[in-house]
Motif scaffolding. Sequence first.
Motif, PDB file in Angstrom:
ATOM      1  N   ALA A 287      -3.004   3.087 -14.104  1.00  0.00           N
ATOM      2  CA  ALA A 287      -2.630   2.504 -12.817  1.00  0.00           C
ATOM      3  C   ALA A 287      -2.885   0.999 -12.830  1.00  0.00           C
ATOM      4  O   ALA A 287      -3.865   0.528 -13.412  1.00  0.00           O
ATOM      5  CB  ALA A 287      -3.420   3.155 -11.685  1.00  0.00           C
ATOM      6  N   ARG A 288      -2.000   0.232 -12.189  1.00  0.00           N
ATOM      7  CA  ARG A 288      -2.115  -1.230 -12.240  1.00  0.00           C
ATOM      8  C   ARG A 288      -2.167  -1.895 -10.867  1.00  0.00           C
ATOM      9  O   ARG A 288      -2.692  -2.987 -10.733  1.00  0.00           O
ATOM     10  CB  ARG A 288      -0.937  -1.810 -13.050  1.00  0.00           C
ATOM     11  CG  ARG A 288      -1.025  -1.496 -14.537  1.00  0.00           C
ATOM     12  CD  ARG A 288      -2.228  -2.186 -15.138  1.00  0.00           C
ATOM     13  NE  ARG A 288      -2.470  -1.858 -16.539  1.00  0.00           N
ATOM     14  CZ  ARG A 288      -3.308  -0.921 -16.951  1.00  0.00           C
ATOM     15  NH1 ARG A 288      -3.986  -0.198 -16.066  1.00  0.00           N
ATOM     16  NH2 ARG A 288      -3.508  -0.694 -18.234  1.00  0.00           N
ATOM     17  N   LYS A 289      -1.617  -1.288  -9.833  1.00  0.00           N
ATOM     18  CA  LYS A 289      -1.577  -1.925  -8.516  1.00  0.00           C
ATOM     19  C   LYS A 289      -2.479  -1.151  -7.549  1.00  0.00           C
ATOM     20  O   LYS A 289      -2.226   0.008  -7.243  1.00  0.00           O
ATOM     21  CB  LYS A 289      -0.150  -1.968  -7.985  1.00  0.00           C
ATOM     22  CG  LYS A 289      -0.017  -2.769  -6.677  1.00  0.00           C
ATOM     23  CD  LYS A 289       1.360  -2.596  -6.038  1.00  0.00           C
ATOM     24  CE  LYS A 289       2.469  -3.163  -6.899  1.00  0.00           C
ATOM     25  NZ  LYS A 289       3.789  -3.082  -6.188  1.00  0.00           N
ATOM     26  N   PHE A 290      -3.520  -1.829  -7.061  1.00  0.00           N
ATOM     27  CA  PHE A 290      -4.521  -1.188  -6.216  1.00  0.00           C
ATOM     28  C   PHE A 290      -4.600  -1.857  -4.853  1.00  0.00           C
ATOM     29  O   PHE A 290      -4.378  -3.060  -4.725  1.00  0.00           O
ATOM     30  CB  PHE A 290      -5.900  -1.265  -6.875  1.00  0.00           C
ATOM     31  CG  PHE A 290      -6.083  -0.352  -8.065  1.00  0.00           C
ATOM     32  CD1 PHE A 290      -6.880   0.781  -7.966  1.00  0.00           C
ATOM     33  CD2 PHE A 290      -5.447  -0.619  -9.277  1.00  0.00           C
ATOM     34  CE1 PHE A 290      -7.059   1.616  -9.058  1.00  0.00           C
ATOM     35  CE2 PHE A 290      -5.621   0.205 -10.367  1.00  0.00           C
ATOM     36  CZ  PHE A 290      -6.425   1.339 -10.263  1.00  0.00           C
ATOM     37  N   VAL A 291      -4.961  -1.063  -3.853  1.00  0.00           N
ATOM     38  CA  VAL A 291      -5.259  -1.552  -2.508  1.00  0.00           C
ATOM     39  C   VAL A 291      -6.674  -1.109  -2.156  1.00  0.00           C
ATOM     40  O   VAL A 291      -7.074   0.023  -2.446  1.00  0.00           O
ATOM     41  CB  VAL A 291      -4.266  -0.988  -1.479  1.00  0.00           C
ATOM     42  CG1 VAL A 291      -4.731  -1.303  -0.053  1.00  0.00           C
ATOM     43  CG2 VAL A 291      -2.874  -1.558  -1.707  1.00  0.00           C
ATOM     44  N   LEU A 292      -7.425  -2.006  -1.540  1.00  0.00           N
ATOM     45  CA  LEU A 292      -8.774  -1.679  -1.072  1.00  0.00           C
ATOM     46  C   LEU A 292      -8.797  -1.696   0.444  1.00  0.00           C
ATOM     47  O   LEU A 292      -8.487  -2.702   1.074  1.00  0.00           O
ATOM     48  CB  LEU A 292      -9.785  -2.691  -1.616  1.00  0.00           C
ATOM     49  CG  LEU A 292     -11.209  -2.610  -1.050  1.00  0.00           C
ATOM     50  CD1 LEU A 292     -11.869  -1.268  -1.385  1.00  0.00           C
ATOM     51  CD2 LEU A 292     -12.068  -3.769  -1.558  1.00  0.00           C
ATOM     52  N   LEU A 293      -9.146  -0.568   1.045  1.00  0.00           N
ATOM     53  CA  LEU A 293      -9.410  -0.470   2.471  1.00  0.00           C
ATOM     54  C   LEU A 293     -10.926  -0.393   2.630  1.00  0.00           C
ATOM     55  O   LEU A 293     -11.557   0.552   2.157  1.00  0.00           O
ATOM     56  CB  LEU A 293      -8.754   0.782   3.064  1.00  0.00           C
ATOM     57  CG  LEU A 293      -7.224   0.859   2.952  1.00  0.00           C
ATOM     58  CD1 LEU A 293      -6.722   2.207   3.468  1.00  0.00           C
ATOM     59  CD2 LEU A 293      -6.569  -0.276   3.719  1.00  0.00           C
ATOM     60  N   VAL A 294     -11.522  -1.391   3.261  1.00  0.00           N
ATOM     61  CA  VAL A 294     -12.978  -1.487   3.312  1.00  0.00           C
ATOM     62  C   VAL A 294     -13.435  -1.676   4.747  1.00  0.00           C
ATOM     63  O   VAL A 294     -12.845  -2.449   5.511  1.00  0.00           O
ATOM     64  CB  VAL A 294     -13.476  -2.644   2.415  1.00  0.00           C
ATOM     65  CG1 VAL A 294     -12.863  -3.979   2.816  1.00  0.00           C
ATOM     66  CG2 VAL A 294     -14.992  -2.710   2.401  1.00  0.00           C
ATOM     67  N   ALA A 295     -14.464  -0.930   5.136  1.00  0.00           N
ATOM     68  CA  ALA A 295     -15.015  -1.068   6.485  1.00  0.00           C
ATOM     69  C   ALA A 295     -15.480  -2.503   6.693  1.00  0.00           C
ATOM     70  O   ALA A 295     -16.209  -3.057   5.863  1.00  0.00           O
ATOM     71  CB  ALA A 295     -16.175  -0.098   6.672  1.00  0.00           C
TER      72      ALA A 295
END
Length: 405
Positions: free
Chosen positions: A198-206
């Motif tokens: 996998a190469r494209k990541f999204v971070l959802l962070v509190a």
Amino acid sequence: MEFGRPVHRPRAWTIALALAAALSGCQSKGSVSEALDPAAIVAPNGQEASTAAGSRAAAGPPQATQSLGTGSTKVAMLLPLSAPGPAGETGRKMLDAAKLAMTDLGNGLLTLTIEDTRGDGAYAKDLAVKAITSGEKVVIGPTELPAAQHIAKLSGTKRPPVLALADNFAGGPGVYAVRLSEADSAAAGAAAIAAKGARKFVLLVAAGADAGAVEKRVANALSIYGATLAVTVPYSVADGGAKAVADMGSLVDAPEAVIVASGDGSPSAILAALKSKGIPGKATSLVGTNRWLEHPMDPLFDGAYIAALDLGETGPIADRFKTTFSYQPDVNVAYAYDMVALTAGIASAVGPDGFSKQVLENPSGFRGSTGLFRFRADGSSERSMPFYRVEKGALKLVAKSTSGF
């Protein structure tokens, strides 16, 4: 570590410390000013003093200083023994862990002085400063995050190492973060997915004080594999993260993995929003963190990948701990046991003056009841952790380790 054989020094400590001993050099005895810059001892503007007044009012009767062992290596341990609520419970569990570790390994090597911080960050800071400037070879603790952060900012050329037990502490030079943080768990999980392509990541962070640290660690971990953190979207726990999930769709197209770092809160609400978007799915993996596991398993967790401590590692000490103290140990017990055992191991292999950066930052690391770990020059820690997938409300092992040293 073979904790079930206290008569002999555990083989894993022996292997790790053999290299450490070769790298180490004796530390000279410095003055108080070398241990800590006196100008930095007093908190500016009395800010922490006012904090102390409020927190001490809620604390229970303080416990007297305790001393364990008769060894030549002086070690201070700072625990919130009389703090109210969960903090005090954690402190008392860690004290029992220290007692077991001293019986197993440390009684003839260490003199362990245990001070009650009362769960008060400012008082814990004062105790840590006292320990640093009074000839202790190592300080274990404190558990209070503000105190650990304050100590990490102080200067001193010959300050003894501090093995901080505060949760979500980032570390600092010579002040080492012991506990697994959410940033480390998120980074390890993301790296494991990146290693699979996998190469494209999204971070959802509190949203909160820890968001930046999580983002930095994840981005660094992904860069090793040529992957990128396309976007980081802080989310509000109050709205359940629905807005963040909607924003994510407009900010990045077709992410291959989404990481959810939920902080203290349950991730269930934001996972429901992601599920409505088809995540996780065949094209998009979902990565959780160790903080998820502090909450009851939710069906929404299914399909997510998580890097977390191997609780099986605590097995050798868990049975003896329960037999000795008549209750089941938890991860707090494991952390405290490991730090006392590590200190005893170094004292045995290198001697009382062997607690150098070369020893503690040994690249081979150390194996304890929380698994394989090592300390970095910036004070952060790295852990080789199992990688799991949540299936039908249970953790299913995918890989025994997310990384090796």
